[in-house]
Design an enzyme around this catalytic site. Structure first.
Site, short mmCIF file in Angstrom:
data_model
loop_
_atom_site.label_atom_id
_atom_site.label_comp_id
_atom_site.label_asym_id
_atom_site.label_seq_id
_atom_site.Cartn_x
_atom_site.Cartn_y
_atom_site.Cartn_z
N THR A 79 0.81 -1.22 0.00
CA THR A 79 0.00 0.00 0.00
C THR A 79 0.84 1.26 0.00
O THR A 79 0.48 2.26 -0.62
CB THR A 79 -0.93 0.01 1.25
OG1 THR A 79 -1.80 -1.09 1.14
CG2 THR A 79 -1.75 1.27 1.33
N SER A 83 1.64 -7.60 -1.21
CA SER A 83 2.34 -8.64 -0.44
C SER A 83 1.56 -9.95 -0.34
O SER A 83 2.11 -10.97 0.07
CB SER A 83 2.75 -8.14 0.94
OG SER A 83 1.66 -8.16 1.82
N ASP A 135 0.15 -7.10 4.58
CA ASP A 135 -0.59 -8.37 4.72
C ASP A 135 0.30 -9.55 5.10
O ASP A 135 -0.07 -10.35 5.97
CB ASP A 135 -1.34 -8.69 3.41
CG ASP A 135 -2.50 -7.73 3.19
OD1 ASP A 135 -2.86 -6.99 4.12
OD2 ASP A 135 -3.05 -7.71 2.07
N ARG A 195 -2.67 -25.68 15.08
CA ARG A 195 -3.15 -24.52 15.85
C ARG A 195 -4.24 -24.98 16.81
O ARG A 195 -5.35 -25.31 16.42
CB ARG A 195 -3.64 -23.43 14.91
CG ARG A 195 -2.51 -22.96 13.98
CD ARG A 195 -2.80 -21.63 13.39
NE ARG A 195 -2.82 -20.59 14.39
CZ ARG A 195 -3.65 -19.56 14.37
NH1 ARG A 195 -4.53 -19.44 13.41
NH2 ARG A 195 -3.60 -18.64 15.31
N THR A 218 -0.53 -22.25 19.86
CA THR A 218 -1.88 -21.85 20.30
C THR A 218 -2.55 -20.87 19.33
O THR A 218 -1.88 -20.06 18.68
CB THR A 218 -1.85 -21.24 21.71
OG1 THR A 218 -3.17 -20.80 22.04
CG2 THR A 218 -0.91 -20.06 21.82
N GLN A 219 -3.87 -20.95 19.29
CA GLN A 219 -4.65 -19.98 18.50
C GLN A 219 -4.75 -18.64 19.22
O GLN A 219 -5.14 -17.65 18.62
CB GLN A 219 -6.07 -20.52 18.25
CG GLN A 219 -6.10 -21.73 17.35
CD GLN A 219 -7.49 -22.34 17.19
OE1 GLN A 219 -8.48 -21.78 17.67
NE2 GLN A 219 -7.57 -23.46 16.52
N CYS A 220 -4.40 -18.62 20.52
CA CYS A 220 -4.47 -17.35 21.27
C CYS A 220 -3.39 -16.40 20.76
O CYS A 220 -2.28 -16.83 20.44
CB CYS A 220 -4.22 -17.58 22.75
SG CYS A 220 -5.47 -18.58 23.55
N1 ASP Z 1 -2.60 -5.59 0.28
C1 ASP Z 1 -1.54 -4.73 0.74
C2 ASP Z 1 -0.27 -5.54 0.77
O1 ASP Z 1 -0.08 -6.31 1.69
C3 ASP Z 1 -1.87 -4.18 2.07
C4 ASP Z 1 -0.85 -3.25 2.65
O2 ASP Z 1 0.19 -2.99 2.15
O3 ASP Z 1 -1.15 -2.73 3.74
O4 ASP Z 1 0.53 -5.43 -0.11
#
Ligand code: ASP
Length: 342
Positions: free
Chosen positions: A13, A58, A90, A246, A277-279
């Site tokens: 982003t 990403s 991401d 998990r 763990t999932q926590c």
């Molecule tokens: N979809 C974008 C990425 O991971 C989200 C971001 O950059 O915040 O490339």
């Protein structure tokens, strides 16, 4: 000496612009990104850059891209004091975790950052994140050595250890957190490093990059109502060598005979199973309850307080070294670069 920093722009982003036709965000090139941050020139640093061609969202990252980032660092290791990786949020925690294992004997900062809003937007968090990441990469101790000598994620108010981090929010500017480890620095009016939290590799050997990441690993998420058929199917996935299981709470699972015997059978077939763990906070204490102890009895290994991102990438790295199951288990039970508290 002016600090020499290499920016590796992979996409995300931070560098995106709106496509006028589809109105979705798409990665844009590095010049666009830097044109929107004239303040970078106010830092008295020597900055160079490398960019992915094309830059990617990403969600499209995979181990070969991790290799590209690691190669850029390896080839430029002696010419720069620090590295800033611009990356989508991401999968940032996976990349940070993977790089922490791949870059053995790292003694320079690798600071990964990105943003929630594109850098061209009025309220962007990208400008501040980029500038602070550059300052963190250039920071030194009183004795003149690099302050940060590990892979870390810089986001908004904190610097986190990369292999302890998880993306916590899709909306908030403080998008990352390391739930089982303190921040490496607090970012406010100034940058306050928590020096006792910083990792130092005990090895004095030169940087060694391990490019081979074995992707024969997967996660299995338990859920109430999971059927025998589903679990059996997952556990016989062709070619699988390692599974991150998990579990609930302190590492607990159902105690049904069919469940435990399917898990035991997979372990006996040589699959390495790690209990995570999932926590989001805390870790596995597998002998606390009957429901956790049954997994230990079946040969499942405790993941302690490791994150899912670090668990998966650590397995990819260990199997990528060509180690056998028993040796992989041995290393899963040790901290290699600060990723787990044993
Ligand atoms: N979809 C974008 C990425 O991971 C989200 C971001 O950059 O915040 O490339």
């Amino acid at each position: 000496m002016r600090p020499r920093i290499l920016i590796i722009y992979t996409g995300g982003t931070i560098g995106m612009m709106e496509n006028p036709v589809t109105h979705t965000l798409q990665p844009f090139d590095f010049t666009h990104l830097m044109d929107n941050v004239p303040k970078v020139k106010m830092l008295d640093y020597d900055i160079d850059n490398i960019q992915f061609d094309p830059p990617i969202d990403s969600s499209n990252m995979n181990p070969s891209h991790w290799g590209d980032i690691a190669r850029a660092i390896e080839e430029n290791y002696d010419s720069f004091d620090g590295f800033v990786v611009l990356h989508g949020t991401d999968t940032m925690a996976y990349t940070a975790s993977a790089l922490s294992f791949m870059l053995e004997n790292l003694h320079k900062p690798v600071i990964i950052t990105g943003s929630q809003l594109p850098i061209g937007e009025v309220r962007t968090d990208g400008e501040e994140n980029l500038i602070t990441a550059l300052q963190v990469a250039a920071a030194t101790t009183t004795t003149g050595e690099a302050m940060v000598q590990e892979v870390a994620i810089l986001f908004e108010n904190y610097l986190w250890r990369g292999n302890r981090s998880t993306k916590m929010s899709a909306d908030n500017f403080n998008a990352f957190k390391s739930n089982n480890y303190p921040p490496l620095a607090n970012i406010g009016l100034g940058i306050t490093f928590i020096e006792e939290a910083l990792y130092r590799s005990p090895s004095k050997r030169p940087l060694k990059v391990r490019y081979n990441m074995d992707t024969s690993v997967m996660t299995i998420d338990l859920n109430p109502g999971m059927t025998e058929g589903v679990l059996r199917h997952l556990l016989v996935t062709p070619g699988i060598k390692g599974i991150v299981l998990r579990t609930y709470g302190a590492g607990n699972s159902p105690t049904d005979e069919w469940f435990v015997s399917l898990i035991r059978d997979a372990v006996e077939r040589g699959i390495v199973i790690l209990n995570v763990t999932q926590c989001v906070n805390g870790g596995v204490h597998s002998t606390l309850y009957d429901t956790g102890n049954c997994l230990t009895q079946a040969g499942v290994l405790s993941g302690h307080d490791i994150t899912i991102e670090a668990a998966l990438t650590k397995m990819m790295y260990l199997f990528g070294l060509g180690l056998n199951g028993e040796t992989v288990k041995k290393y899963l039970n040790c901290a290699l670069c600060g990723e787990v508290t044993i």
